[in-house]
Design a protein around this motif. Structure first.
Motif, mmCIF file in Angstrom:
data_model
loop_
_atom_site.group_PDB
_atom_site.id
_atom_site.type_symbol
_atom_site.label_atom_id
_atom_site.label_comp_id
_atom_site.label_asym_id
_atom_site.label_seq_id
_atom_site.Cartn_x
_atom_site.Cartn_y
_atom_site.Cartn_z
ATOM 1 N N ASN A 37 0.825 -1.209 0.000
ATOM 2 C CA ASN A 37 0.000 0.000 0.000
ATOM 3 C C ASN A 37 0.859 1.260 0.000
ATOM 4 N N ALA A 38 1.967 1.228 0.726
ATOM 5 C CA ALA A 38 2.865 2.380 0.751
ATOM 6 C C ALA A 38 3.498 2.601 -0.622
ATOM 7 N N LEU A 39 3.875 1.525 -1.284
ATOM 8 C CA LEU A 39 4.451 1.677 -2.619
ATOM 9 C C LEU A 39 3.414 2.148 -3.634
ATOM 10 N N ALA A 40 2.166 1.703 -3.489
ATOM 11 C CA ALA A 40 1.125 2.093 -4.443
ATOM 12 C C ALA A 40 0.778 3.571 -4.327
ATOM 13 N N THR A 41 0.987 4.141 -3.155
ATOM 14 C CA THR A 41 0.667 5.563 -2.972
ATOM 15 C C THR A 41 1.901 6.449 -3.092
ATOM 16 N N ASP A 43 4.991 8.585 -4.922
ATOM 17 C CA ASP A 43 4.943 9.545 -6.036
ATOM 18 C C ASP A 43 5.186 8.880 -7.386
ATOM 19 N N GLU A 44 5.994 7.841 -7.390
ATOM 20 C CA GLU A 44 6.349 7.198 -8.657
ATOM 21 C C GLU A 44 5.165 6.426 -9.272
ATOM 22 N N TYR A 45 4.305 5.865 -8.433
ATOM 23 C CA TYR A 45 3.248 4.991 -8.939
ATOM 24 C C TYR A 45 1.832 5.497 -8.684
ATOM 25 N N LYS A 46 1.673 6.656 -8.052
ATOM 26 C CA LYS A 46 0.311 7.080 -7.720
ATOM 27 C C LYS A 46 -0.515 7.462 -8.941
ATOM 28 N N ASN A 47 0.098 7.780 -10.084
ATOM 29 C CA ASN A 47 -0.649 8.103 -11.297
ATOM 30 C C ASN A 47 -0.596 6.995 -12.340
ATOM 31 N N ASP A 48 -0.093 5.840 -11.967
ATOM 32 C CA ASP A 48 -0.009 4.712 -12.894
ATOM 33 C C ASP A 48 -1.416 4.170 -13.160
ATOM 34 N N PRO A 49 -1.811 4.002 -14.418
ATOM 35 C CA PRO A 49 -3.170 3.513 -14.701
ATOM 36 C C PRO A 49 -3.405 2.081 -14.229
ATOM 37 N N ARG A 50 -2.350 1.322 -13.966
ATOM 38 C CA ARG A 50 -2.507 -0.045 -13.460
ATOM 39 C C ARG A 50 -2.663 -0.083 -11.943
ATOM 40 N N ASN A 51 -2.583 1.053 -11.288
ATOM 41 C CA ASN A 51 -2.662 1.127 -9.837
ATOM 42 C C ASN A 51 -4.098 0.838 -9.395
ATOM 43 N N PRO A 52 -4.318 -0.211 -8.585
ATOM 44 C CA PRO A 52 -5.684 -0.522 -8.158
ATOM 45 C C PRO A 52 -6.253 0.531 -7.204
ATOM 46 N N ALA A 53 -5.425 1.257 -6.497
ATOM 47 C CA ALA A 53 -5.926 2.304 -5.606
ATOM 48 C C ALA A 53 -6.495 3.470 -6.395
ATOM 49 N N LEU A 54 -6.046 3.658 -7.617
ATOM 50 C CA LEU A 54 -6.521 4.753 -8.451
ATOM 51 C C LEU A 54 -7.963 4.524 -8.902
ATOM 52 N N LYS A 55 -8.378 3.280 -9.026
ATOM 53 C CA LYS A 55 -9.741 2.982 -9.473
ATOM 54 C C LYS A 55 -10.777 3.354 -8.426
ATOM 55 N N ASN A 56 -10.408 3.311 -7.154
ATOM 56 C CA ASN A 56 -11.362 3.590 -6.074
ATOM 57 C C ASN A 56 -11.289 5.028 -5.588
ATOM 58 N N ALA A 57 -10.343 5.806 -6.086
ATOM 59 C CA ALA A 57 -10.188 7.183 -5.623
ATOM 60 C C ALA A 57 -11.227 8.080 -6.290
ATOM 61 N N PRO A 58 -11.643 9.134 -5.573
ATOM 62 C CA PRO A 58 -12.561 10.103 -6.196
ATOM 63 C C PRO A 58 -11.892 10.802 -7.383
#
Length: 63
Positions: A37-41, A43-58
């Motif tokens: 979870n720390a790596l997914a959030t 700076d390097e990966y927070k805008n990656d389209p494959r990031n599953p956390a990005l799908k649930n974000a507003p």
């Protein structure tokens, strides 16, 4: 009486002596989940389209 497919039953404890392994497994799984979870959030990966956390974000947090 029909023979058992699993063999003879022995009166041995299974879960009681294994509790340190169960606890350590839970600690390791928690640590790996926290690290992922720390790596997914980061700076390097927070805008990656494959990031599953990005799908649930507003929508306001996506860009």
């Amino acid at each position: 009486m029909a023979p058992s497919l699993l063999g003879k039953k022995f009166p041995g404890a299974v879960a009681k002596p294994m509790w340190p392994f169960y606890v350590s497994g839970l600690v390791i799984m928690y640590g790996v989940n926290s690290f992922a979870n720390a790596l997914a959030t980061s700076d390097e990966y927070k805008n990656d389209p494959r990031n599953p956390a990005l799908k649930n974000a507003p929508a306001s947090e996506k860009h």
